[in-house]
Design a protein around this motif. Structure first.
Motif, PDB file in Angstrom:
ATOM      1  N   ILE A   1      14.664   9.956   9.721  1.00  6.25           N
ATOM      2  CA  ILE A   1      13.407  10.662   9.515  1.00  6.25           C
ATOM      3  C   ILE A   1      12.295  10.045  10.353  1.00  6.25           C
ATOM      4  CG2 ILE A   1      11.622  11.220   7.827  1.00  6.25           C
ATOM      5  CD1 ILE A   1      13.689  11.506   5.766  1.00  6.25           C
ATOM      6  N   PHE A   2      12.230   8.714  10.396  1.00  4.96           N
ATOM      7  CA  PHE A   2      11.200   8.075  11.221  1.00  4.96           C
ATOM      8  C   PHE A   2      11.335   8.524  12.672  1.00  4.96           C
ATOM      9  CE2 PHE A   2       9.335   5.835   8.003  1.00  4.96           C
ATOM     10  CZ  PHE A   2      10.112   4.857   7.407  1.00  4.96           C
ATOM     11  N   ALA A   3      12.575   8.501  13.167  1.00  8.13           N
ATOM     12  CA  ALA A   3      12.783   8.883  14.562  1.00  8.13           C
ATOM     13  C   ALA A   3      12.403  10.335  14.788  1.00  8.13           C
ATOM     14  CB  ALA A   3      14.241   8.633  14.948  1.00  8.13           C
ATOM     15  N   ASP A   4      12.640  11.175  13.786  1.00  6.44           N
ATOM     16  CA  ASP A   4      12.335  12.598  13.957  1.00  6.44           C
ATOM     17  C   ASP A   4      10.849  12.879  13.862  1.00  6.44           C
ATOM     18  OD1 ASP A   4      12.307  15.440  11.980  1.00  6.44           O
ATOM     19  OD2 ASP A   4      13.080  15.456  14.030  1.00  6.44           O
ATOM     20  N   GLU A   5      10.160  12.203  12.944  1.00  4.10           N
ATOM     21  CA  GLU A   5       8.764  12.556  12.703  1.00  4.10           C
ATOM     22  C   GLU A   5       7.789  11.756  13.549  1.00  4.10           C
ATOM     23  OE1 GLU A   5       7.960  12.365   8.556  1.00  4.10           O
ATOM     24  OE2 GLU A   5       8.908  14.300   8.177  1.00  4.10           O
ATOM     25  N   ALA A   6       8.203  10.617  14.051  1.00  5.90           N
ATOM     26  CA  ALA A   6       7.272   9.805  14.843  1.00  5.90           C
ATOM     27  C   ALA A   6       7.932   9.438  16.165  1.00  5.90           C
ATOM     28  CB  ALA A   6       6.872   8.553  14.071  1.00  5.90           C
ATOM     29  N   PRO A   7       8.261  10.435  16.989  1.00  4.96           N
ATOM     30  CA  PRO A   7       8.992  10.141  18.220  1.00  4.96           C
ATOM     31  C   PRO A   7       8.200   9.268  19.188  1.00  4.96           C
ATOM     32  CG  PRO A   7       8.292  12.446  18.170  1.00  4.96           C
ATOM     33  CD  PRO A   7       7.962  11.879  16.854  1.00  4.96           C
ATOM     34  N   GLY A   8       6.887   9.295  19.052  1.00  5.89           N
ATOM     35  CA  GLY A   8       6.059   8.519  19.958  1.00  5.89           C
ATOM     36  C   GLY A   8       6.232   7.019  19.820  1.00  5.89           C
ATOM     37  N   LEU A   9       6.883   6.582  18.730  1.00  7.24           N
ATOM     38  CA  LEU A   9       7.021   5.141  18.525  1.00  7.24           C
ATOM     39  C   LEU A   9       8.360   4.614  19.033  1.00  7.24           C
ATOM     40  CD1 LEU A   9       5.563   4.875  14.924  1.00  7.24           C
ATOM     41  CD2 LEU A   9       4.473   4.217  17.054  1.00  7.24           C
ATOM     42  N   SER A  10       9.043   5.411  19.840  1.00  7.37           N
ATOM     43  CA  SER A  10      10.357   4.985  20.294  1.00  7.37           C
ATOM     44  C   SER A  10      10.257   3.672  21.056  1.00  7.37           C
ATOM     45  CB  SER A  10      10.946   6.057  21.199  1.00  7.37           C
ATOM     46  OG  SER A  10      12.208   5.653  21.661  1.00  7.37           O
ATOM     47  N   GLY A  11      11.181   2.767  20.727  1.00  5.91           N
ATOM     48  CA  GLY A  11      11.170   1.475  21.397  1.00  5.91           C
ATOM     49  C   GLY A  11      10.253   0.466  20.735  1.00  5.91           C
ATOM     50  N   LYS A  12       9.370   0.950  19.871  1.00  4.33           N
ATOM     51  CA  LYS A  12       8.446   0.018  19.229  1.00  4.33           C
ATOM     52  C   LYS A  12       8.897  -0.339  17.821  1.00  4.33           C
ATOM     53  CE  LYS A  12       4.453   1.888  21.637  1.00  4.33           C
ATOM     54  NZ  LYS A  12       3.283   2.736  21.440  1.00  4.33           N
ATOM     55  N   MET A  13       9.953   0.326  17.341  1.00  6.54           N
ATOM     56  CA  MET A  13      10.383   0.100  15.972  1.00  6.54           C
ATOM     57  C   MET A  13      11.645  -0.747  15.970  1.00  6.54           C
ATOM     58  SD  MET A  13       8.448   2.007  13.852  1.00  6.54           S
ATOM     59  CE  MET A  13       9.501   2.482  12.494  1.00  6.54           C
ATOM     60  N   ALA A  14      11.907  -1.400  14.857  1.00  7.92           N
ATOM     61  CA  ALA A  14      13.145  -2.162  14.698  1.00  7.92           C
ATOM     62  C   ALA A  14      13.474  -2.230  13.215  1.00  7.92           C
ATOM     63  CB  ALA A  14      12.994  -3.554  15.288  1.00  7.92           C
TER      64      ALA A  14
ATOM     65  N   TYR B   1       0.865  -1.172   0.000  1.00  7.82           N
ATOM     66  CA  TYR B   1       0.000   0.000   0.000  1.00  7.82           C
ATOM     67  C   TYR B   1       0.904   1.224   0.000  1.00  7.82           C
ATOM     68  CZ  TYR B   1      -3.507   3.345   1.543  1.00  7.82           C
ATOM     69  OH  TYR B   1      -4.353   4.411   1.632  1.00  7.82           O
ATOM     70  N   GLU B   2       0.516   2.240  -0.787  1.00 10.52           N
ATOM     71  CA  GLU B   2       1.384   3.419  -0.840  1.00 10.52           C
ATOM     72  C   GLU B   2       1.058   4.365   0.299  1.00 10.52           C
ATOM     73  OE1 GLU B   2       1.781   5.527  -4.521  1.00 10.52           O
ATOM     74  OE2 GLU B   2       2.113   7.412  -3.464  1.00 10.52           O
ATOM     75  N   CYS B   3       2.056   4.682   1.098  1.00 14.56           N
ATOM     76  CA  CYS B   3       1.822   5.568   2.233  1.00 14.56           C
ATOM     77  C   CYS B   3       2.092   7.030   1.908  1.00 14.56           C
ATOM     78  CB  CYS B   3       2.712   5.184   3.410  1.00 14.56           C
ATOM     79  SG  CYS B   3       2.240   3.624   4.116  1.00 14.56           S
ATOM     80  N   GLY B   4       2.718   7.304   0.813  1.00 13.61           N
ATOM     81  CA  GLY B   4       3.013   8.700   0.514  1.00 13.61           C
ATOM     82  C   GLY B   4       4.312   9.143   1.159  1.00 13.61           C
ATOM     83  N   TRP B   5       4.341  10.382   1.566  1.00 12.47           N
ATOM     84  CA  TRP B   5       5.564  10.946   2.155  1.00 12.47           C
ATOM     85  C   TRP B   5       5.188  11.923   3.248  1.00 12.47           C
ATOM     86  CZ3 TRP B   5       9.991   8.787   1.012  1.00 12.47           C
ATOM     87  CH2 TRP B   5      11.182   9.401   1.440  1.00 12.47           C
ATOM     88  N   GLY B   6       5.973  11.952   4.298  1.00 16.17           N
ATOM     89  CA  GLY B   6       5.729  12.934   5.343  1.00 16.17           C
ATOM     90  C   GLY B   6       4.669  12.458   6.323  1.00 16.17           C
ATOM     91  N   GLN B   7       3.747  13.341   6.647  1.00 18.74           N
ATOM     92  CA  GLN B   7       2.745  13.036   7.661  1.00 18.74           C
ATOM     93  C   GLN B   7       1.929  11.775   7.408  1.00 18.74           C
ATOM     94  OE1 GLN B   7       1.675  13.945  10.710  1.00 18.74           O
ATOM     95  NE2 GLN B   7       3.719  14.784  10.696  1.00 18.74           N
ATOM     96  N   PRO B   8       1.494  11.512   6.175  1.00 18.01           N
ATOM     97  CA  PRO B   8       0.719  10.279   5.968  1.00 18.01           C
ATOM     98  C   PRO B   8       1.502   9.018   6.339  1.00 18.01           C
ATOM     99  CG  PRO B   8       0.450  11.738   4.099  1.00 18.01           C
ATOM    100  CD  PRO B   8       1.506  12.344   4.969  1.00 18.01           C
ATOM    101  N   VAL B   9       2.807   9.024   6.159  1.00 18.15           N
ATOM    102  CA  VAL B   9       3.608   7.854   6.541  1.00 18.15           C
ATOM    103  C   VAL B   9       3.579   7.689   8.045  1.00 18.15           C
ATOM    104  CG1 VAL B   9       5.888   6.817   6.522  1.00 18.15           C
ATOM    105  CG2 VAL B   9       5.142   8.170   4.595  1.00 18.15           C
ATOM    106  N   VAL B  10       3.739   8.808   8.740  1.00 19.01           N
ATOM    107  CA  VAL B  10       3.714   8.757  10.202  1.00 19.01           C
ATOM    108  C   VAL B  10       2.391   8.188  10.684  1.00 19.01           C
ATOM    109  CG1 VAL B  10       3.722  10.150  12.274  1.00 19.01           C
ATOM    110  CG2 VAL B  10       5.332  10.649  10.455  1.00 19.01           C
TER     111      VAL B  10
END
Lengths: 306, 307, 457
Positions: free
Chosen positions: C286-299, C257-266
């Motif tokens: 960029i992920f870490a900068d734009e979606a800080p709330g997911l810290s620890g949940k990403m790999a 699925y295409e998520c786009g770029w920027g906010q829609p990806v977040v």
């Protein structure tokens, strides 16, 4: 301003003096410095292949041959012509309809709605393109959500990546921008229409459509011709809007669906450095516009004779 | 069926009802105003969205179409962060550059070019309208022809010229080549054509110099066109992007559209700040349009109506 | 006032005149002092790099006793400026950072015309060509010569929502080939609440191919252009890739699925709409900068390979530093380029600021690359990227780079349209035909520039 038709000054004795030359001198000087050389350069370059200022090879008509055998250029020509037709047959009737709806209102109401419908033009084309590229986001964009709410379709519509939807997206944005702009012309023209003629036709039993087609429209023919011609010329020069809407593919869009003549020119001349090809496209566009202007003059003369 | 669909269907039902009840006049008036208001809503919707986006926090930009529901209003969803980011100084070699400087650059560029164009184009338009002289047809044809060439093509050679004159990376390099425009000359020519020749002859008999005639007699008569042209020219230059983008290099010389585009980079894709800047940059043109509405309309349409 | 009402042009022009004079005066009064002509001018297009170089330049200035001016312009501006300047033959900055894929513009025409400094010999004599990841030089070479210094490697991994993936019982270490990935993906990509709309997808895939298709193409060893700069995407292997991609991104059993770029990806990440996303090193930042709330949940995990034991990474993008041939101080410019890019003292710190892996292999031993990242569940992503970097595939460039990519996209989109209308019947033949047609178009364009080239490769 006087209401009479402006006189052609041909019967006047020729003014002997330097005044006109002096008055036009700023234009002539500035043009000579900043425009003439680039202009002549652009005209001549169409017959060369260049690579920056260094190498230059004379190729005669090869650039033009390339253009007309290039399927991508033909697509650009097709797209641009489609857009021009859409402008005339969808955008202008909408402007006319809006003008007629507004015509019967009072002055203040007119002023308010005029401002509202003109306001899209207060933002530059570039910024409009960027803003609308956000509004067309699948699932989250304003346009997608609005369509979904009203028509139950379109939430996932990929306006800017589905070939069949790219031109409609450009058309929608251009409608937003220019319906109001042309409405202003039509509104002003409607106010010069002789109301007594319309009344007379109504008393004779003509339907509203007949009144419009046979009385109102002919009285507005100068403006209509002018607006149609301006619309078509503007359509052939469409550039900044598709370029910023489809900025990722330099205005091409998926399967070249958003390609216009000028974005084709821009891509080849500036992204590829092929100024010769760009100039050849410039020739083609200039010739098309020239032909359309001839049509306008012809139509204008015919209208004058009525 | 959601609220919006119910509303639309409801309006249509009211219209039908009015017609069936024989109140044709009221029905058509109702239809007229409904359609106009719907049209206005459609045109204004992106602006409302823009305004809402300005105040939404970055993390909820796409969460809600316009504003979050009232219960969710908090500093986390609605704040002035976009303004804070926008007014923060942008790094440059000579220190931080603030938003007001970009506004100033755009103002200088747009107003100076407009004022100069009003002067030079009115001179040229008047000359074309009211004088006969050798080379007039040739000049007019040249002007028409020059308008048909796509201006994008001329950007590179023009850039070279500006660099050779040492004017690159300065507002002067943008203003000076833009001081005269053929579109303006033709607009003023159209307006000047309507000035009766008898007035000019009378003034000449009175011993008025040519420039005096132009300045004191003709210009006051074409004030509506001058006002209309003010708006057209200002709008075009305030929103101009391509030439400033190429001609201006230093951070402190950029104009508004160029700087706003910088917020949409590959890495820092800051839509909220960009939209805030766009919203703010709409204010001067809106004010100008508001003030000049009537003249603008009459000036713009005089050319078309008279043919 | 009499003057106001008597101003010949009217009120509005008068007001504008007043504003013009006032603003001009203000502008002149507040204008900044023009700097003395610097010895070298460097332009960059990324703020992170601007900050990094701002720190690195003063030391260089002191060591060499010169003045260096650092400018910033965003990519579209910079590209337009460089292109127009070169087309018009006017002054350009001495060093310019550019994105990969733009080299084509600058290397058009005969070799003598190329306005960039040929770095091949300098790289060799300084021993750099051994110390850099070999495949990166391909991005910046044409006709056998290197024209820009590579800034990065950009190996590609997949970033995923570890918590959601684990909750579904997926063991990512088992997803080592694309076949296995797709199999699991099909079970994952489903409509969860019965409203007919798929609520969870496995992989972020661009609707029109574009960069996602290219990342996969390079991973397979495919190319858009070959080493000689000839069109190389009209192959059977590419056709098979397009077929695979169409199935996964658009087919009835799609996983993408295409998520786009920027906010829609977040939003897609946060909502769990799409589980796996493409993560070259720069995007992991960029992920870490734009979606800080997911810290620890990403790999992060390496890409699944196409064949068991095959390449588990690809490459996406790249930045390089070009030196203009017309610079007045070529040796100084070369020293500055090396200083900015390969001064090991800075590279560790820069990695922490941008997550970008330098192409200098010795630098990977720095302690910063071994640091665990809490955002990515304490993975040592520096080491992970470094382990994959030597495998990053080469990407060959050509004067008609852009046209090549556009041609591939065109072939893809037309095949996609055929797929939408006719399904799989005759699809592979259609794909082959479209690729061949697109390749022919690109060759025509390349042929144009041959007219300029006098007997080169």
């Amino acid at each position: 301003m006087s209401g009479k038709v402006p006189q052609r000054p041909s019967g006047r004795p020729r003014y002997k003096g330097k005044a006109p030359y002096l008055f036009l001198s700023p234009y002539i000087v500035l043009t000579a410095v900043f425009f003439l050389v680039p202009f002549v350069n652009a005209i001549l370059l169409a017959f060369y292949e260049t690579n920056g200022p260094r190498s230059r090879v004379f190729v005669g008509l090869a650039n033009f041959v390339f253009l007309f055998t290039d399927s991508v250029f033909r697509r650009a020509l097709f797209n641009t012509t489609v857009f021009a037709l859409v402008s005339v047959f969808i955008q202008l009737p909408l402007s006319m309809a809006l003008a007629m709806l507004l015509n019967s209102g009072g002055d203040r109401v007119k002023g308010f709605f005029r401002l509202v419908f003109f306001s899209p033009n207060l933002v530059g084309q570039v910024l409009v393109g960027i803003v609308f590229s956000v509004l067309f986001t699948p699932r989250y964009g304003l346009v997608n959500r609005a369509f979904q709410m009203v028509l139950r379709w379109g939430l996932e519509a990929r306006w800017l990546s589905e070939p069949r939807l790219i031109m409609p997206a450009i058309v929608l944005t251009s409608l937003w921008l220019w319906v109001g702009f042309n409405m202003i012309y039509f509104l002003a023209a409607l106010q010069t229409v002789d109301k007594t003629l319309q009344e007379a036709a109504r008393i004779d039993g003509a339907s509203p459509w007949q009144i419009f087609w046979h009385v109102t429209l002919p009285s507005m023919r100068h403006v209509v011709i002018f607006v149609v011609i301006m619309s078509v010329i503007g359509s052939y020069q469409l550039f900044e809007l598709p370029l910023t809407l489809l900025s990722e593919s330099y205005g091409y869009g998926a399967d070249d669906a958003g390609l216009t003549l000028i974005t084709y020119l821009n891509y080849n001349a500036f992204r590829c450095g092929d100024l010769g090809l760009g100039s050849a496209v410039g020739w083609v566009v200039a010739l098309i516009i020239f032909a359309i202007s001839l049509v306008q003059i012809r139509l204008g003369r015919i209208a004058e004779e009525d | 069926m959601n609220l919006l669909q119910i509303l639309l269907v409801g309006l249509f039902v009211v219209f039908l009802a009015l017609r069936l009840l024989g109140r044709r006049q009221i029905a058509s008036r109702f239809a007229r105003w409904t359609l106009l208001c719907l049209g206005a809503v459609v045109v204004l919707a992106p602006f409302v969205w823009l305004l809402a986006a300005v105040f939404k926090d970055r993390s909820v930009l796409n969460e809600y179409i316009f504003l979050p529901p009232f219960e969710q209003w908090s500093a986390k969803t609605l704040n002035l962060n976009n303004f804070r980011e926008l007014f923060k100084g942008r790094p440059s070699l000579t220190g931080p550059v603030y938003f007001w400087e970009y506004v100033l650059n755009s103002t200088v560029y747009a107003t100076c070019t407009t004022v100069l164009q009003i002067f030079f184009c009115s001179l040229g338009g008047y000359a074309l309208a009211k004088y006969e002289f050798r080379g007039k047809t040739a000049l007019t044809l040249f002007m028409l022809g020059s308008m048909m060439i796509p201006s994008v093509l001329l950007l590179a050679p023009l850039y070279k010229m500006v660099v050779d004159l040492g004017l690159v990376d300065s507002l002067a390099g943008l203003i000076i080549p833009g001081m005269v425009g053929t579109y303006g000359i033709f607009l003023f020519r159209q307006a000047c054509l309507a000035v009766p020749n008898e007035m000019l002859d009378a003034a000449r008999l009175d011993g008025c110099g040519e420039f005096g005639i132009y300045l004191r007699l003709v210009m006051p008569l074409v004030r509506p066109m001058a006002a209309a042209f003010c708006l057209i020219c200002f709008l075009g230059n305030w929103n101009a992007f391509f030439a400033p983008n190429v001609f201006l290099h230093s951070q402190d010389k950029l104009t508004l559209p160029v700087v706003l585009n910088l917020y949409l980079g590959e890495f820092r894709h800051d839509q909220g700040v960009f939209l805030t800047g766009t919203a703010l940059s709409m204010i001067p043109p809106a004010v100008l349009f508001f003030a000049l509405q009537r003249e603008f309309i009459s000036g713009l349409t005089s050319g078309a109506v008279k043919g | 006032m009499r003057f106001v009402s008597n101003f010949p042009y009217g009120r509005a022009p008068l007001w504008l005149l007043v504003i013009a004079i006032v603003s001009l005066g203000l502008r002149v009064a507040t204008s900044r002092r023009r700097e003395a002509r610097p010895d070298l001018v460097v332009v960059t297009h990324t703020e992170a790099q601007f900050d990094a170089y701002r720190k690195a330049i003063p030391r260089f200035e002191r060591e060499h006793g010169v003045k260096v001016q650092l400018q910033f312009a965003n990519w579209a501006s910079l590209q337009a400026r460089l292109q127009n300047a070169i087309l018009a033959g006017t002054e350009v900055p001495d060093l310019a950072e550019v994105f990969a894929g733009s080299l084509g513009f600058f290397t058009r025409g005969p070799v003598e015309d190329i306005g960039l400094l040929d770095m091949t010999d300098r790289l060799h004599s300084d021993g750099l060509d051994k110390r850099l990841v070999e495949s990166r030089l391909s991005l910046w070479s044409t006709r056998g010569r290197v024209y820009a210094l590579p800034h990065d490697v950009h190996p590609v991994m997949l970033a995923y929502r570890r918590d959601l993936v684990e909750a579904l019982g997926i063991d990512v270490s088992k997803l080592d080939t694309w076949d296995k990935f797709v199999e699991v993906g099909r079970q994952v990509s489903r409509d969860l609440d019965g409203d007919g709309v798929i609520d969870r997808y496995m992989l972020d895939m661009r609707y029109d191919g574009n960069w996602a298709l290219q990342v996969l193409l390079f991973q397979r060893g495919g190319q858009i252009f070959d080493q000689q700069g000839e069109v190389a995407f009209a192959t059977e292997d590419t056709a098979q890739l397009v077929l695979w991609y169409l199935r996964q991104a658009r087919g009835p059993q799609r996983i993408g699925y295409e998520c786009g770029w920027g906010q829609p990806v977040v939003k897609a990440l946060t909502d769990g709409l799409v589980l796996f996303h493409w993560a070259p090193d720069w995007r992991s930042w960029i992920f870490a900068d734009e979606a800080p709330g997911l810290s620890g949940k990403m790999a992060l995990m390496p890409l699944p390979a196409w064949t068991p034991g095959g390449r588990r990474t690809s490459t996406w993008g790249g930045t390089g530093l070009m030196i203009m041939k017309q610079t007045r101080h070529p040796d100084l410019a070369w020293a500055l380029a090396k200083h900015l890019y390969f001064d090991t003292a800075e590279l560790g710190e820069r990695f922490l600021l941008t997550n970008i892996l330098p192409p200098l292999k010795d630098a990977w031993n720095l302690p910063e690359f071994d640091k665990p990242f809490p955002y990515y569940s304490n993975q040592r992503i520096g080491q992970m990227y470094a382990a994959l970097a030597p495998e990053a595939p080469p990407v060959y460039s050509s004067p008609v780079d852009d046209a090549g990519r556009l041609g591939l996209d065109r072939a893809f989109n037309r095949s996609a349209e055929y797929y939408a209308r006719h399904g799989e019947a005759g699809l592979l033949e259609e794909i082959r035909a479209q690729l061949a047609a697109a390749a022919a178009d690109v060759r025509r364009l390349a042929g144009r520039e041959r007219i300029l080239v006098k007997g080169t490769l």
